[in-house]
Design an enzyme around this catalytic site. Structure first.
Site, mmCIF file in Angstrom:
data_model
loop_
_atom_site.group_PDB
_atom_site.id
_atom_site.type_symbol
_atom_site.label_atom_id
_atom_site.label_comp_id
_atom_site.label_asym_id
_atom_site.label_seq_id
_atom_site.Cartn_x
_atom_site.Cartn_y
_atom_site.Cartn_z
ATOM 1 C CG ASP A 71 -2.208 1.018 0.923
ATOM 2 O OD1 ASP A 71 -2.740 0.865 -0.037
ATOM 3 O OD2 ASP A 71 -2.088 1.949 1.803
ATOM 4 C CB SER A 72 2.413 3.179 -2.208
ATOM 5 O OG SER A 72 1.701 2.772 -3.280
ATOM 6 C CG PHE A 154 2.234 4.666 -11.619
ATOM 7 C CD1 PHE A 154 3.449 4.187 -11.307
ATOM 8 C CD2 PHE A 154 1.281 4.897 -10.806
ATOM 9 C CE1 PHE A 154 3.868 3.565 -10.110
ATOM 10 C CE2 PHE A 154 1.539 4.274 -9.385
ATOM 11 C CZ PHE A 154 2.837 3.533 -9.010
ATOM 12 N N GLY A 155 0.941 7.729 -12.255
ATOM 13 C CA GLY A 155 0.362 8.567 -11.002
ATOM 14 C C GLY A 155 1.133 9.930 -10.785
ATOM 15 C CG ASP A 157 6.047 8.279 -10.553
ATOM 16 O OD1 ASP A 157 6.931 8.392 -9.591
ATOM 17 O OD2 ASP A 157 5.985 7.181 -11.321
ATOM 18 C CG HIS A 182 7.730 4.688 -2.555
ATOM 19 N ND1 HIS A 182 8.128 4.913 -4.071
ATOM 20 C CD2 HIS A 182 6.110 4.465 -2.804
ATOM 21 C CE1 HIS A 182 7.016 4.928 -4.702
ATOM 22 N NE2 HIS A 182 5.794 4.573 -3.858
ATOM 23 N NE ARG A 183 4.748 -0.137 -5.421
ATOM 24 C CZ ARG A 183 4.637 0.891 -5.840
ATOM 25 N NH1 ARG A 183 5.499 1.389 -6.797
ATOM 26 N NH2 ARG A 183 3.763 2.034 -5.612
#
Ligand code: IMP
Length: 197
Positions: A71-72, A154-155, A157, A182-183
């Site tokens: 979850d991020s 994505f998102g 970024d 982070h991931r």
């Protein structure tokens, strides 16, 4: 070696996850590949809780192996760490990121460089076949830019500028982003935690 089932349907994430876990876990399957369908209400109050909710749902649906979920989100300090755990739902799940990103830039209008600090946060949870649970968290620090830059990722970024790299995370290659994201960091941390068991 135990196989890993990752609770995501996102192929981009699966590529990243496979490449990071490959040296320890050669077999990493998506839920779909493992033939599992599970729905879970992500109503936790933290990234860790939400990741655990997803991992537990997939484990309960009969996954055979180590179940992992993530979850991020993006935290913008000037906006009291919004959108945070609501990052995907910010302004509505179906609203385009062009609009979400323009909105965040707008909300920071006139805010000077040093107050534009932000971070991407990621929690990874694991449920082991014997029922044990683990959760780790990692982040990448950056600043919200003044316009979208870059075509990758994505998102959020294109508006997430990393001062040390002089680029947004949308201007990094997939490999470059995995090294600092982070991931990527959270997945490597989870791998280390699992080794200790
Ligand atoms: P989820 O963890 O897949 O639910 O993602 C949460 C949301 O956080 C995503 O939909 C994006 O809006 C945002 N997000 C998380 N990680 C990233 C990233 O690496 N780049 C850009 N946006 C991200």
């Amino acid at each position: 070696m135990e196989r890993v089932i990752f609770a995501t349907g996102n192929e981009g994430k699966m590529r990243e996850i496979r490449s990071i876990l490959a040296d320890t876990y050669p077999e990493v399957l998506s839920m779909k590949e493992a033939g599992i369908r599970a729905e879970a209400a992500e109503d936790g109050k933290t990234y860790e809780e939400n990741a655990l909710i997803k991992a537990r749902a997939v484990a309960a649906a009969g996954a055979d192996g180590i179940v992992m979920a993530d979850d991020s989100g993006l935290e913008v300090d000037f906006l009291n760490r919004e959108p945070g755990i609501y990052s995907a739902r910010y302004m509505g799940e179906d609203t385009s990121y062009r609009i979400k990103n323009a909105n965040l830039i707008g909300r920071l209008e006139g805010v000077p460089e040093e107050k534009r600090t932000a971070r991407f946060v990621c929690a990874i949870a694991a449920v082991l076949p014997d029922g044990r649970e683990l959760a780790v968290r990692a982040a990448i620090e950056g600043r919200i830019g003044y316009e979208e830059k870059g075509e990758g990722g994505f998102g959020y970024d294109p508006i997430f500028y990393v001062p040390e790299l002089g680029k947004t995370t949308a201007e990094l290659t997939e490999e470059e982003k995995n090294l600092v994201s982070h991931r990527g960091k959270a997945l490597r941390l989870m791998k280390e935690e699992l080794k200790k068991l």
